[in-house]
Design a protein around this motif. Sequence first.
Motif, PDB file in Angstrom:
ATOM      1  N   HIS A 272       0.797  -1.239   0.000  1.00 59.51           N
ATOM      2  CA  HIS A 272       0.000   0.000   0.000  1.00 59.51           C
ATOM      3  C   HIS A 272       0.828   1.288   0.000  1.00 59.51           C
ATOM      4  O   HIS A 272       0.276   2.381  -0.082  1.00 59.51           O
ATOM      5  N   LEU A 273       2.134   1.120   0.114  1.00 62.50           N
ATOM      6  CA  LEU A 273       3.081   2.252  -0.017  1.00 62.50           C
ATOM      7  C   LEU A 273       2.719   3.470   0.828  1.00 62.50           C
ATOM      8  O   LEU A 273       2.835   4.612   0.371  1.00 62.50           O
ATOM      9  N   PHE A 274       2.304   3.201   2.054  1.00 58.02           N
ATOM     10  CA  PHE A 274       1.968   4.301   2.968  1.00 58.02           C
ATOM     11  C   PHE A 274       3.232   4.737   3.695  1.00 58.02           C
ATOM     12  O   PHE A 274       3.826   3.960   4.427  1.00 58.02           O
ATOM     13  N   GLN A 275       3.669   5.955   3.511  1.00 57.03           N
ATOM     14  CA  GLN A 275       4.870   6.450   4.200  1.00 57.03           C
ATOM     15  C   GLN A 275       4.606   7.819   4.809  1.00 57.03           C
ATOM     16  O   GLN A 275       3.814   8.596   4.279  1.00 57.03           O
ATOM     17  N   GLN A 276       5.253   8.078   5.955  1.00 53.21           N
ATOM     18  CA  GLN A 276       5.141   9.396   6.581  1.00 53.21           C
ATOM     19  C   GLN A 276       5.969  10.386   5.778  1.00 53.21           C
ATOM     20  O   GLN A 276       6.633  10.016   4.801  1.00 53.21           O
ATOM     21  N   ASN A 277       5.933  11.624   6.195  1.00 57.71           N
ATOM     22  CA  ASN A 277       6.461  12.698   5.380  1.00 57.71           C
ATOM     23  C   ASN A 277       7.091  13.731   6.331  1.00 57.71           C
ATOM     24  O   ASN A 277       6.399  14.265   7.204  1.00 57.71           O
ATOM     25  N   THR A 278       8.398  13.940   6.207  1.00 59.93           N
ATOM     26  CA  THR A 278       9.094  14.828   7.148  1.00 59.93           C
ATOM     27  C   THR A 278       9.600  16.082   6.430  1.00 59.93           C
ATOM     28  O   THR A 278       9.365  16.266   5.233  1.00 59.93           O
ATOM     29  N   MET A 279      10.377  16.863   7.160  1.00 58.67           N
ATOM     30  CA  MET A 279      11.019  18.035   6.553  1.00 58.67           C
ATOM     31  C   MET A 279      11.936  17.618   5.403  1.00 58.67           C
ATOM     32  O   MET A 279      12.173  18.385   4.485  1.00 58.67           O
ATOM     33  N   ARG A 280      12.460  16.385   5.475  1.00 59.09           N
ATOM     34  CA  ARG A 280      13.294  15.914   4.360  1.00 59.09           C
ATOM     35  C   ARG A 280      12.480  15.886   3.064  1.00 59.09           C
ATOM     36  O   ARG A 280      12.965  16.288   2.003  1.00 59.09           O
ATOM     37  N   ASP A 281      11.222  15.439   3.165  1.00 60.75           N
ATOM     38  CA  ASP A 281      10.371  15.411   1.965  1.00 60.75           C
ATOM     39  C   ASP A 281      10.094  16.830   1.456  1.00 60.75           C
ATOM     40  O   ASP A 281      10.027  17.065   0.248  1.00 60.75           O
ATOM     41  N   ALA A 282       9.920  17.755   2.416  1.00 60.98           N
ATOM     42  CA  ALA A 282       9.678  19.149   2.016  1.00 60.98           C
ATOM     43  C   ALA A 282      10.871  19.669   1.212  1.00 60.98           C
ATOM     44  O   ALA A 282      10.706  20.355   0.197  1.00 60.98           O
ATOM     45  N   MET A 283      12.081  19.312   1.664  1.00 58.01           N
ATOM     46  CA  MET A 283      13.295  19.754   0.962  1.00 58.01           C
ATOM     47  C   MET A 283      13.369  19.140  -0.435  1.00 58.01           C
ATOM     48  O   MET A 283      13.728  19.814  -1.404  1.00 58.01           O
ATOM     49  N   VAL A 284      13.034  17.852  -0.533  1.00 56.25           N
ATOM     50  CA  VAL A 284      13.041  17.193  -1.851  1.00 56.25           C
ATOM     51  C   VAL A 284      12.054  17.903  -2.779  1.00 56.25           C
ATOM     52  O   VAL A 284      12.359  18.190  -3.946  1.00 56.25           O
ATOM     53  N   ALA A 285      10.875  18.225  -2.253  1.00 53.63           N
ATOM     54  CA  ALA A 285       9.859  18.889  -3.082  1.00 53.63           C
ATOM     55  C   ALA A 285      10.385  20.232  -3.571  1.00 53.63           C
ATOM     56  O   ALA A 285      10.298  20.558  -4.769  1.00 53.63           O
ATOM     57  N   ALA A 286      10.959  21.024  -2.655  1.00 50.95           N
ATOM     58  CA  ALA A 286      11.423  22.361  -3.030  1.00 50.95           C
ATOM     59  C   ALA A 286      12.542  22.290  -4.074  1.00 50.95           C
ATOM     60  O   ALA A 286      12.484  22.977  -5.102  1.00 50.95           O
ATOM     61  N   LEU A 287      13.540  21.450  -3.818  1.00 50.51           N
ATOM     62  CA  LEU A 287      14.663  21.360  -4.762  1.00 50.51           C
ATOM     63  C   LEU A 287      14.187  20.872  -6.129  1.00 50.51           C
ATOM     64  O   LEU A 287      14.653  21.344  -7.179  1.00 50.51           O
ATOM     65  N   SER A 288      13.240  19.938  -6.126  1.00 54.30           N
ATOM     66  CA  SER A 288      12.738  19.391  -7.399  1.00 54.30           C
ATOM     67  C   SER A 288      11.970  20.451  -8.170  1.00 54.30           C
ATOM     68  O   SER A 288      12.192  20.646  -9.373  1.00 54.30           O
ATOM     69  N   LEU A 289      11.084  21.164  -7.488  1.00 54.09           N
ATOM     70  CA  LEU A 289      10.289  22.191  -8.167  1.00 54.09           C
ATOM     71  C   LEU A 289      11.202  23.282  -8.737  1.00 54.09           C
ATOM     72  O   LEU A 289      10.984  23.785  -9.843  1.00 54.09           O
ATOM     73  N   ASN A 290      12.251  23.624  -7.972  1.00 51.93           N
ATOM     74  CA  ASN A 290      13.206  24.630  -8.472  1.00 51.93           C
ATOM     75  C   ASN A 290      13.806  24.184  -9.802  1.00 51.93           C
ATOM     76  O   ASN A 290      13.982  24.980 -10.724  1.00 51.93           O
ATOM     77  N   ILE A 291      14.124  22.903  -9.876  1.00 56.92           N
ATOM     78  CA  ILE A 291      14.710  22.369 -11.124  1.00 56.92           C
ATOM     79  C   ILE A 291      13.660  22.389 -12.238  1.00 56.92           C
ATOM     80  O   ILE A 291      13.928  22.854 -13.351  1.00 56.92           O
ATOM     81  N   PHE A 292      12.455  21.930 -11.942  1.00 58.42           N
ATOM     82  CA  PHE A 292      11.424  21.871 -12.998  1.00 58.42           C
ATOM     83  C   PHE A 292      11.197  23.255 -13.613  1.00 58.42           C
ATOM     84  O   PHE A 292      10.992  23.379 -14.819  1.00 58.42           O
ATOM     85  N   HIS A 293      11.237  24.289 -12.765  1.00 60.68           N
ATOM     86  CA  HIS A 293      11.002  25.652 -13.267  1.00 60.68           C
ATOM     87  C   HIS A 293      11.960  26.028 -14.404  1.00 60.68           C
ATOM     88  O   HIS A 293      11.635  26.840 -15.252  1.00 60.68           O
ATOM     89  N   LYS A 294      13.148  25.415 -14.387  1.00 54.78           N
ATOM     90  CA  LYS A 294      14.171  25.832 -15.347  1.00 54.78           C
ATOM     91  C   LYS A 294      13.970  25.230 -16.744  1.00 54.78           C
ATOM     92  O   LYS A 294      14.563  25.689 -17.696  1.00 54.78           O
ATOM     93  N   TYR A 295      13.192  24.147 -16.837  1.00 57.96           N
ATOM     94  CA  TYR A 295      13.148  23.412 -18.114  1.00 57.96           C
ATOM     95  C   TYR A 295      11.773  23.424 -18.770  1.00 57.96           C
ATOM     96  O   TYR A 295      11.449  22.542 -19.559  1.00 57.96           O
TER      97      TYR A 295
END
Length: 547
Positions: A364-387
């Motif tokens: 069922h792939l249920f996982q919690q979500n920490t500040m680490r996930d927030a960082m992954v989201a931010a860094l990823s979105l920053n990259i997507f904006h460029k392309y």
Amino acid sequence: MFHLYGLFDAKLRAFDTFAYIYETKNTKTTDMKRAILTAIMALALYPFASAQMKVEVKIDTAPENGQVIPKEIYGQFAEHLGSCIYGGLWVGPESEIPNVNGYRKDVLDALIELKVPVMRWPGGCFADEYHWRDGIGPRENRPRMVNNNWGGTVEDNSFGTHEFLNLCELLGCEPYISGNVGSGTVEELAKWVEYMTAADGPMARLRAENGRVEPWKVKYLGVGNESWGCGGNMLPEYYSHLYRRYQTYCRDYSGNQLYKVASGATDYDYNWTEVLMKNIGNNLMHGVSLHYYTVKGWEGSKGSATVFTDQEYYNTLAKAVGVEPVIIRHIGIMDQYDPEKKVDLLLDEWGTWFDVEPGTNPGHLFQQNTMRDAMVAALSLNIFHKYTERLKMANIAQIANVLQSMVLTQGDKMVLTPTYHTFRMYNVHQDATYLPTGCDSPKFVDELERECPVVDATASRNQEGTVHVTLTNTSLDETAEITVDLGTAGGKVTAAEVLTSGDVHDYNAFDKPEVVKPVEFKDFKVKGDKIIVKMPAMSIISLTVEI
Ligand code: AHR
């Protein structure tokens, strides 16, 4: 040990050296002496090395040919997997959990606030075993099936085409239908398109009998999912021919215009993209997809979502930013075959993938979500904006209760995850003009020698002229003084928010739902034409600036 360039180097060398001494307890005495001496020297430098990091962020507020960040970069993905649909989005109209026509109200409200632009459904792997006719008509008559991909759970089909498309209408988002190519037929997919979008004809009559007279508008149609794997284990040559055939019969009815997406590569499978571009060309598809997960590896443990070392934290971020060269290379191949950029790239699955929470169904792939996930989201979105000249959509996996979710639910309880808050803070960038941003941040290098910026930034200007700057400090222990240079005479910060927490492992639990949430941020000042921001360690800050 991980390493940071620049300012932190001496400090980390001290830690490194102690680790070295620890690891080499049995080495010869001379080695030991040398190690102790190096450690003493490094520690002497420690106070200087721990000075505050200073980073300059330069924003080009008047770019030529400014590229718009398509709102679809903030897309979502909802699969019949675990409790993403059942319990997450849908509880049914009879439920005691407050709901609007069966959709849980708390989740609905949260998603409206998020401004979801597009939602992909019903899979994922589930899509290639889904037969849409099972999910229409009176719910009590719908057949039950086994969800073979995800834990063998019984699927009662009570959430089907009507429930999904009506949800998209409620949220004001575009539906993105993933069609069954793996175990379906051309006719089945063709009729599904007709059922959803034709104003007249046999399928339109069937739809009306099921309660919906007006056709829906359905733009995005995925022709299969992961056809190299769970979607049929095909080779790219075979899939590309099949794609050509399937798409032929998916018609535009009653003014609806389909945007057809070929099932694309995973990660580093550049050959898949190349064969599709060569064999399908740029007239029969509007987009080709790509999947990239921030996962340690597919074999064995993927690591816990909440219990991890500092090293694992940095490894995860370095893997996340590894999406950038992957995007660049797939785009490079597309450029060769389609220099006019008629075919878009859609990263229609991305996000973190850790071990499931202990005691939950492994399927069922249920996982919690920490500040680490927030960082992954931010860094990823920053990259997507460029392309976004080529990258026109990205769909984080998944919207509720699965992988890197926006919301987690348990019975009548719901929490917003740190990833949700990141997406909410970033949604100001939807459909805004991207402002190229330079940042002279030091970098860290992870265990596998992958680099990642310590501080990162992105910026855009919306149609009203307001500039939004989003800053990320990934360091677990270093604050940063950021000088934001807008290259213009002055600017007024009219709003500022920060997302941070005392501990990177913090998450929002059902009994403590507000541990991680954004608050107003005040630690900045405007000095001439610059904004000086004092960033806490491990934080994401958004600034609204009128210039
Ligand atoms: O998001 C979970 C699964 O990951 C999807 O079903 C599949 O497409 C991918 O492998």
